[in-house]
Write a protein that holds these residues in place. Structure first.
Motif, PDB file in Angstrom:
ATOM      1  N   SER A  15      11.492  20.162 -49.578  1.00 46.92           N
ATOM      2  CA  SER A  15      11.298  21.599 -49.769  1.00 46.92           C
ATOM      3  C   SER A  15      10.691  22.234 -48.520  1.00 46.92           C
ATOM      4  O   SER A  15      11.075  23.333 -48.118  1.00 46.92           O
ATOM      5  CB  SER A  15      10.416  21.870 -50.986  1.00 46.92           C
ATOM      6  OG  SER A  15       9.128  21.302 -50.788  1.00 46.92           O
ATOM      7  N   ARG A  16       9.781  21.556 -47.882  1.00 47.21           N
ATOM      8  CA  ARG A  16       9.138  22.090 -46.673  1.00 47.21           C
ATOM      9  C   ARG A  16      10.111  22.096 -45.493  1.00 47.21           C
ATOM     10  O   ARG A  16      10.150  23.053 -44.732  1.00 47.21           O
ATOM     11  CB  ARG A  16       7.895  21.261 -46.347  1.00 47.21           C
ATOM     12  CG  ARG A  16       7.179  21.701 -45.118  1.00 47.21           C
ATOM     13  CD  ARG A  16       6.389  22.992 -45.349  1.00 47.21           C
ATOM     14  NE  ARG A  16       5.704  23.326 -44.111  1.00 47.21           N
ATOM     15  CZ  ARG A  16       5.891  24.436 -43.433  1.00 47.21           C
ATOM     16  NH1 ARG A  16       6.701  25.351 -43.898  1.00 47.21           N
ATOM     17  NH2 ARG A  16       5.264  24.659 -42.318  1.00 47.21           N
ATOM     18  N   GLU A  19      12.526  24.965 -45.746  1.00 40.26           N
ATOM     19  CA  GLU A  19      11.873  26.226 -45.388  1.00 40.26           C
ATOM     20  C   GLU A  19      11.719  26.356 -43.872  1.00 40.26           C
ATOM     21  O   GLU A  19      12.004  27.396 -43.288  1.00 40.26           O
ATOM     22  CB  GLU A  19      10.510  26.314 -46.068  1.00 40.26           C
ATOM     23  CG  GLU A  19       9.775  27.604 -45.774  1.00 40.26           C
ATOM     24  CD  GLU A  19       8.402  27.644 -46.413  1.00 40.26           C
ATOM     25  OE1 GLU A  19       7.577  28.443 -45.931  1.00 40.26           O
ATOM     26  OE2 GLU A  19       8.146  26.894 -47.370  1.00 40.26           O
ATOM     27  N   ASN A  65      11.664  42.912 -55.916  1.00 40.39           N
ATOM     28  CA  ASN A  65      11.516  41.502 -56.283  1.00 40.39           C
ATOM     29  C   ASN A  65      12.821  40.752 -56.506  1.00 40.39           C
ATOM     30  O   ASN A  65      12.799  39.592 -56.904  1.00 40.39           O
ATOM     31  CB  ASN A  65      10.666  41.379 -57.555  1.00 40.39           C
ATOM     32  CG  ASN A  65       9.258  41.874 -57.335  1.00 40.39           C
ATOM     33  OD1 ASN A  65       8.646  41.580 -56.313  1.00 40.39           O
ATOM     34  ND2 ASN A  65       8.756  42.658 -58.272  1.00 40.39           N
ATOM     35  N   PHE A 115      16.150  30.425 -48.479  1.00 44.17           N
ATOM     36  CA  PHE A 115      14.878  29.742 -48.648  1.00 44.17           C
ATOM     37  C   PHE A 115      13.842  30.123 -47.600  1.00 44.17           C
ATOM     38  O   PHE A 115      12.706  29.679 -47.673  1.00 44.17           O
ATOM     39  CB  PHE A 115      15.103  28.233 -48.682  1.00 44.17           C
ATOM     40  CG  PHE A 115      15.928  27.817 -49.866  1.00 44.17           C
ATOM     41  CD1 PHE A 115      15.422  27.934 -51.149  1.00 44.17           C
ATOM     42  CD2 PHE A 115      17.210  27.353 -49.698  1.00 44.17           C
ATOM     43  CE1 PHE A 115      16.190  27.585 -52.248  1.00 44.17           C
ATOM     44  CE2 PHE A 115      17.982  26.997 -50.785  1.00 44.17           C
ATOM     45  CZ  PHE A 115      17.472  27.105 -52.066  1.00 44.17           C
ATOM     46  N   ALA A 118      12.972  33.489 -50.178  1.00 40.85           N
ATOM     47  CA  ALA A 118      13.134  33.502 -51.636  1.00 40.85           C
ATOM     48  C   ALA A 118      12.303  32.413 -52.309  1.00 40.85           C
ATOM     49  O   ALA A 118      12.185  31.305 -51.798  1.00 40.85           O
ATOM     50  CB  ALA A 118      14.604  33.317 -51.997  1.00 40.85           C
ATOM     51  N   ASP A 119      11.733  32.750 -53.448  1.00 38.23           N
ATOM     52  CA  ASP A 119      11.034  31.764 -54.271  1.00 38.23           C
ATOM     53  C   ASP A 119      12.010  31.033 -55.175  1.00 38.23           C
ATOM     54  O   ASP A 119      11.762  29.910 -55.583  1.00 38.23           O
ATOM     55  CB  ASP A 119       9.971  32.439 -55.146  1.00 38.23           C
ATOM     56  CG  ASP A 119       8.840  33.023 -54.325  1.00 38.23           C
ATOM     57  OD1 ASP A 119       8.514  32.456 -53.263  1.00 38.23           O
ATOM     58  OD2 ASP A 119       8.295  34.054 -54.738  1.00 38.23           O
ATOM     59  N   GLU A 120      13.093  31.712 -55.508  1.00 39.11           N
ATOM     60  CA  GLU A 120      14.081  31.133 -56.414  1.00 39.11           C
ATOM     61  C   GLU A 120      15.462  31.642 -56.024  1.00 39.11           C
ATOM     62  O   GLU A 120      15.619  32.783 -55.587  1.00 39.11           O
ATOM     63  CB  GLU A 120      13.780  31.540 -57.857  1.00 39.11           C
ATOM     64  CG  GLU A 120      14.741  30.955 -58.869  1.00 39.11           C
ATOM     65  CD  GLU A 120      14.408  31.356 -60.302  1.00 39.11           C
ATOM     66  OE1 GLU A 120      15.340  31.371 -61.117  1.00 39.11           O
ATOM     67  OE2 GLU A 120      13.237  31.663 -60.585  1.00 39.11           O
TER      68      GLU A 120
END
Length: 138
Positions: A15-16, A19, A65, A115, A118-120
Motif C-alpha cells: 500500500s505504501r 502511494e 469528497n 492512489f 484517493a482513500d478508496e
C-alpha cells in the motif's frame, strides 16, 4: 572471528509503495481526472471499433469528497479487472485490436493515479457482451 550474517527477508509494504509510486509518476492530484477520463475515452474507442452504433458518453461529477467518471464504452469483465485493472504494469490495451481502435493507454499504470490522493477506489462495470454488472473496490 567472523560472525555469520543473518538472512533477513526483503519485504514490501504494497500500500505504501503504490502511494509513493503514484505520487512520483503523477505529480498533480488532477492526474486522476486525466487518467480516468483517458480510460473512459479508450473504452469508447474500443466499443466503436466493435462496429456497434451508439451515442458515446463520458460523464464527470466532482464534489468535495467524491469524483465519479462514467462512460458507456466497452466495459470490463471479471478477468479484465483481475488481470489488468487491479494489476499495476498489466494492460489490456496493448493488443493489435486496441492499437487499431486508437487507444492511448498501454503501460498499465493509469489506475495508480487514483492512489496518490484517493482513500478508496470503486469500479462498477459491465462488459459489452454481458448483462452482468460487476462491483469492485480497493
Amino acid at each position: 572471528m567472523n560472525t555469520p550474517i543473518a538472512r533477513i527477508p526483503f519485504e514490501v509494504d504494497v500500500s505504501r509503495i503504490i502511494e509513493v509510486l503514484a505520487r512520483q509518476i503523477y505529480q498533480s492530484p488532477l492526474a486522476l481526472l486525466r487518467e480516468n477520463t483517458q480510460n473512459a475515452f479508450d473504452a469508447i474507442l474500443l466499443r466503436r471499433h466493435h462496429a456497434s452504433a451508439f451515442d458515446a458518453r463520458i460523464d464527470i461529477s466532482i464534489t468535495p469528497n467524491l469524483i465519479v467518471i462514467s462512460d458507456n464504452g466497452i466495459g470490463m469483465t471479471d478477468t479484465d479487472l483481475r488481470t489488468h485493472y487491479w494489476r499495476a504494469g498489466s494492460s489490456s490495451k496493448n493488443t493489435p485490436e486496441a492499437r487499431a481502435a486508437g487507444v492511448i493507454g498501454t503501460f498499465g499504470i493509469g489506475a495508480m493515479a487514483n492512489f496518490g490522493i484517493a482513500d478508496e477506489l470503486s469500479v462498477e462495470t459491465e462488459a459489452l457482451d454481458s448483462s452482468r454488472r460487476i462491483f469492485s473496490a480497493a
